[in-house]
Design an enzyme around this catalytic site. Structure first.
Site, mmCIF file in Angstrom:
data_model
loop_
_atom_site.group_PDB
_atom_site.id
_atom_site.type_symbol
_atom_site.label_atom_id
_atom_site.label_comp_id
_atom_site.label_asym_id
_atom_site.label_seq_id
_atom_site.Cartn_x
_atom_site.Cartn_y
_atom_site.Cartn_z
ATOM 1 N N HIS A 132 0.111 4.359 7.296
ATOM 2 C CA HIS A 132 0.677 4.933 6.071
ATOM 3 C C HIS A 132 1.113 6.376 6.307
ATOM 4 O O HIS A 132 0.594 7.059 7.193
ATOM 5 C CB HIS A 132 -0.351 4.877 4.939
ATOM 6 C CG HIS A 132 -0.949 3.519 4.746
ATOM 7 N ND1 HIS A 132 -2.173 3.174 5.276
ATOM 8 C CD2 HIS A 132 -0.474 2.418 4.115
ATOM 9 C CE1 HIS A 132 -2.449 1.910 4.967
ATOM 10 N NE2 HIS A 132 -1.422 1.428 4.273
ATOM 11 N N ASP A 135 -2.655 7.710 8.742
ATOM 12 C CA ASP A 135 -3.732 6.936 9.365
ATOM 13 C C ASP A 135 -3.228 5.935 10.407
ATOM 14 O O ASP A 135 -3.956 5.030 10.799
ATOM 15 C CB ASP A 135 -4.550 6.203 8.303
ATOM 16 C CG ASP A 135 -3.700 5.288 7.426
ATOM 17 O OD1 ASP A 135 -2.542 5.008 7.788
ATOM 18 O OD2 ASP A 135 -4.192 4.853 6.362
ATOM 19 N N SER A 188 0.798 -1.223 0.000
ATOM 20 C CA SER A 188 0.000 0.000 0.000
ATOM 21 C C SER A 188 0.832 1.275 0.000
ATOM 22 O O SER A 188 0.317 2.340 -0.341
ATOM 23 C CB SER A 188 -0.952 0.005 1.198
ATOM 24 O OG SER A 188 -0.246 -0.189 2.405
#
Length: 373
Positions: free
Chosen positions: A352, A349, A44
């Site tokens: 990340h 968050d 991600s």
């Protein structure tokens, strides 16, 4: 009788040993024009759209506001408030944004580069992790991304093998951080650092296998990202409070034993890359990209790097406290809130990075891994 492909000389990729600084201003004369595209791999931290398409992850929090609010103005499939390291790298190289693999179908879709990274992907196959008592949540590993890459190679090779190899030779292969999910899942399943640390040689072996496949297809310029400081992640800090004050690094406040796993990983990765350099000699450029130290420095000296006084807190999320992380109030859920100025936070968050942190990491990376003709 067939003739051998005549490829351009391999670019010289020089590692500059420079002092760490907060920001680096690039001269307009930097010439990256010899590169035409980027092929990217990872999770991600590098994914620019695949997870938004993949059935298991489609509709996840990163597909809803406030993700993407800072730069794109809407969710973009990226796990951040804005651009990722890959986006800044693409901008610096002045090449097209690579197509998320799951968004393309034909050779033409992938001719300008492809992003194989998928949010939640692991370095190790789910079956191997399961054999260690570790459950992964997304059934995609680095070997799957390598298979996707080989599918693209076959598409590009359908008419002219020489042309396909020229495409590979004029591309930058960016292997974004891969392996952190393996370590995360090991900690979630076992809560034991030694179990996570035992994965390191296997993860490095998986990365080596993927690099070998890229090189076999014609890759000649490869940038491989190291492990981030796991112990500085708000998620880890909130989920695994240390037993006593001595478990925390006094300079950063990060969990020291978790960061030792990351350091072990990075030492093993650099050693593996050195071995590959010896194996292949001057036929290619293999570079290690450090993201560990830029993040640690930003956490230790946030004001110097332009961040606020909460470098270990998530900008978007819930739960309050020093880390502002709780899975039930994860960023993008109705219970979550978002900070007023994400540029003052390192973590977006809790897992990340913010766009501001990604920009800092990329500037530091490109300063130390400056691509030269």
């Amino acid at each position: 009788m067939s003739t051998a492909c005549r490829l351009p000389p391999v670019p010289l990729l020089v590692l500059l040993l420079v002092a760490a600084e907060a920001f680096f201003v690039y001269a307009d004369t930097n010439d990256y024009g010899r590169y035409s595209r980027v092929f990217a791999f990872g999770n991600s931290l590098t994914d620019t759209g695949n997870a938004a398409i993949f059935p298991v992850t489609a509709g996840g929090p990163f597909t809803r506001p406030p993700y993407g609010q800072t730069y794109f103005g809407h969710p973009s499939g990226r796990a951040s408030n804005g651009r990722l390291i890959l986006d800044f790298l693409v901008e610096e190289l002045k090449v097209p944004q690579p197509t998320p693999y799951l968004a393309g179908k034909t050779a033409g879709d992938f001719l300008n580069g492809t992003n194989f990274a998928l949010g939640g992907a692991t370095a190790l196959d789910p079956a191997f992790l399961a054999s260690k008592g570790i459950t992964s949540f997304v059934p995609v590993s680095l070997s799957n991304e390598t298979s996707w890459f080989q599918n693209v190679v076959r598409l590009l090779n359908s008419s002219d093998d020489c042309e396909q190899r020229k495409i590979m030779a004029s591309s930058v292969f960016y292997v974004g951080e891969i392996g952190v999910n393996d370590y995360f899942f090991a900690l979630i399943n076992n809560s034991a650092v030694d179990v996570a640390a035992s994965l390191t040689p296997h993860i490095i072996g998986a990365v080596r296998s993927a690099l070998t496949a890229m090189i076999a297809a014609g890759a000649r310029t490869l940038v491989i990202t190291g492990m981030l400081p796991i112990g500085c992640e708000p998620q880890q800090l909130a989920l695994y409070p240390a037993g006593d004050e001595g478990d925390y690094d006094p300079t950063t406040g990060c969990i020291a034993r978790f960061n030792e796993v990351a350091k072990q990983h990075n030492r093993a990765l650099r050693m593996m890359l050195s071995e590959l350099r010896r194996d292949y000699g001057s036929t290619l450029s293999l570079l290690y990209a450090d993201i560990y130290n830029p993040v640690v420095k930003a956490v230790a000296f946030p004001a110097f790097y332009g961040f606020g006084d909460r470098p270990l807190s998530a900008c978007c999320g819930g739960g309050g406290g020093p880390y502002n992380f709780n899975f039930t109030m994860f960023c993008g859920t109705p219970e979550s809130t978002t900070c007023a100025d994400p540029s003052k936070f390192v973590s977006w968050d809790g897992i990340h990075f913010t766009e501001a942190a990604n920009r800092l990491i990329t500037r530091t990376m490109l300063k130390e891994l400056k691509l030269l003709l």
